[in-house]
Design a protein around this motif. Sequence first.
Motif, PDB file in Angstrom:
ATOM      1  N   LEU A  16       0.891  -1.036  -0.287  1.00 40.55           N
ATOM      2  CA  LEU A  16       0.007   0.033  -0.013  1.00 40.55           C
ATOM      3  C   LEU A  16       0.940   1.309  -0.105  1.00 40.55           C
ATOM      4  N   ILE A  17       0.630   2.152  -1.030  1.00 35.41           N
ATOM      5  CA  ILE A  17       1.461   3.257  -1.115  1.00 35.41           C
ATOM      6  C   ILE A  17       0.733   4.540  -1.044  1.00 35.41           C
ATOM      7  N   SER A  18       1.321   5.438  -0.377  1.00 37.83           N
ATOM      8  CA  SER A  18       0.807   6.771  -0.366  1.00 37.83           C
ATOM      9  C   SER A  18       0.699   7.506  -1.595  1.00 37.83           C
ATOM     10  N   GLY A  86      10.688   0.836  20.034  1.00 32.56           N
ATOM     11  CA  GLY A  86      10.822  -0.537  19.940  1.00 32.56           C
ATOM     12  C   GLY A  86      11.104  -1.081  18.733  1.00 32.56           C
ATOM     13  N   ASP A  87      11.803  -0.204  17.692  1.00 35.34           N
ATOM     14  CA  ASP A  87      12.461  -0.438  16.533  1.00 35.34           C
ATOM     15  C   ASP A  87      14.007  -0.793  16.735  1.00 35.34           C
ATOM     16  N   ILE A 143      10.688   7.720   1.770  1.00 39.90           N
ATOM     17  CA  ILE A 143       9.968   6.834   1.840  1.00 39.90           C
ATOM     18  C   ILE A 143      10.075   5.966   3.095  1.00 39.90           C
ATOM     19  N   ARG A 144       9.160   5.928   4.016  1.00 43.04           N
ATOM     20  CA  ARG A 144       9.222   5.234   5.297  1.00 43.04           C
ATOM     21  C   ARG A 144       8.306   3.842   4.897  1.00 43.04           C
ATOM     22  N   GLU A 145       8.649   2.709   5.399  1.00 41.76           N
ATOM     23  CA  GLU A 145       8.317   1.626   5.231  1.00 41.76           C
ATOM     24  C   GLU A 145       7.509   1.151   6.663  1.00 41.76           C
ATOM     25  N   LYS A 146       6.668   0.603   6.384  1.00 40.66           N
ATOM     26  CA  LYS A 146       5.906   0.004   7.925  1.00 40.66           C
ATOM     27  C   LYS A 146       5.150  -1.415   7.561  1.00 40.66           C
ATOM     28  N   LYS A 147       5.260  -2.516   8.325  1.00 44.82           N
ATOM     29  CA  LYS A 147       4.474  -3.504   8.120  1.00 44.82           C
ATOM     30  C   LYS A 147       3.229  -3.377   8.762  1.00 44.82           C
ATOM     31  N   LEU A 148       2.507  -3.986   7.981  1.00 44.41           N
ATOM     32  CA  LEU A 148       0.832  -3.649   8.322  1.00 44.41           C
ATOM     33  C   LEU A 148       0.028  -4.934   8.515  1.00 44.41           C
ATOM     34  N   GLY A 149       0.944  -6.022   8.674  1.00 49.41           N
ATOM     35  CA  GLY A 149       0.015  -7.264   8.793  1.00 49.41           C
ATOM     36  C   GLY A 149      -0.718  -7.847   7.694  1.00 49.41           C
ATOM     37  N   LEU A 150      -1.172  -9.150   7.704  1.00 53.93           N
ATOM     38  CA  LEU A 150      -1.794  -9.678   6.457  1.00 53.93           C
ATOM     39  C   LEU A 150      -0.908  -9.913   5.433  1.00 53.93           C
ATOM     40  N   GLY A 151       0.253  -9.563   5.698  1.00 49.94           N
ATOM     41  CA  GLY A 151       1.423  -9.646   4.322  1.00 49.94           C
ATOM     42  C   GLY A 151       1.318  -8.408   3.592  1.00 49.94           C
ATOM     43  N   LEU A 155       3.849   1.989   2.528  1.00 49.24           N
ATOM     44  CA  LEU A 155       4.951   3.053   2.137  1.00 49.24           C
ATOM     45  C   LEU A 155       4.464   4.462   2.321  1.00 49.24           C
ATOM     46  N   ASN A 156       5.058   5.234   3.114  1.00 49.74           N
ATOM     47  CA  ASN A 156       4.725   6.648   3.363  1.00 49.74           C
ATOM     48  C   ASN A 156       5.873   7.609   3.048  1.00 49.74           C
ATOM     49  N   TYR A 157       5.434   8.626   2.497  1.00 48.84           N
ATOM     50  CA  TYR A 157       6.296   9.885   2.242  1.00 48.84           C
ATOM     51  C   TYR A 157       6.608  10.635   3.508  1.00 48.84           C
ATOM     52  N   ASN A 158       7.715  10.925   4.077  1.00 50.99           N
ATOM     53  CA  ASN A 158       8.109  11.600   4.761  1.00 50.99           C
ATOM     54  C   ASN A 158       8.703  13.017   4.600  1.00 50.99           C
ATOM     55  N   ARG A 159       8.096  14.024   5.139  1.00 51.65           N
ATOM     56  CA  ARG A 159       8.453  15.379   4.830  1.00 51.65           C
ATOM     57  C   ARG A 159       9.181  15.737   5.928  1.00 51.65           C
ATOM     58  N   TRP A 160      10.343  16.473   5.615  1.00 44.52           N
ATOM     59  CA  TRP A 160      11.372  16.618   6.819  1.00 44.52           C
ATOM     60  C   TRP A 160      12.012  18.002   6.285  1.00 44.52           C
ATOM     61  N   ASP A 161      12.108  19.098   7.299  1.00 38.02           N
ATOM     62  CA  ASP A 161      12.805  20.261   6.811  1.00 38.02           C
ATOM     63  C   ASP A 161      14.159  20.326   6.286  1.00 38.02           C
TER      64      ASP A 161
END
Length: 210
Positions: A16-18, A86-87, A143-151, A155-161
């Motif tokens: 799933l991507i933003s 916890g990462d 891009i930041r990755e996150k495990k969502l479950g159910l396989g 992928l989210n876009y991270n905006r940083w100054d």
Amino acid sequence: MKDKQLPSILQVDEVLISSDLLTERFCCDLNICKGKCCIEGDAGAPVTLDEVAAIEEALDIVWPDMAASAQSVVDRQGVAYVDQEGDLVTSIVNGKDCVFTCYDTLDAEEGPIPHCCLCSLEKAFRAGKITFCKPISCALYPIREKKLGLGLTGLNYNRWDVCKCAREKGAQLDIPVYRFLKDPLIRRFGAQWYAHLEEMVGELKEQGYL
């Protein structure tokens, strides 16, 4: 010109991507930022257990390029630690600098960039000294990755100054985030997955969403 509202979340196979990955522009401008993403923030880069093993195997090679303060941290707690969320992340110095940061002149396409923050792991990899480049989380940024479950993976876009100059350069060159990060995305998800992503982008353009 687009004339339809693009959904905020899209799916490519099991990912799933933003929609920001398609609409936002991005291109690192090391002439301006000098690689600040390696020395800013309050935690290290997310790593997997396999990556920790690869880093430990390469440690003797990259050790001379690491700062004495970074060597001290690694001697005390290793190449990685578990952060407050916890990462598992790379160890850091003074609460922000990645232990694998080194300073050198970067030979870029536009010419040498002096006093740049470099990754000692990537530097050794490009010199053919080790087979591991750097954590995939670093290669994929912003891009930041996150495990969502159910396989599923998100992928989210991270905006940083810190990356303001990259957004400006990306806008000037009209480079979407997903295209700037083509190689890291292929490294993480494979060439077939990226081809499916490009197919989806093409369809969205035809349908007036992009």
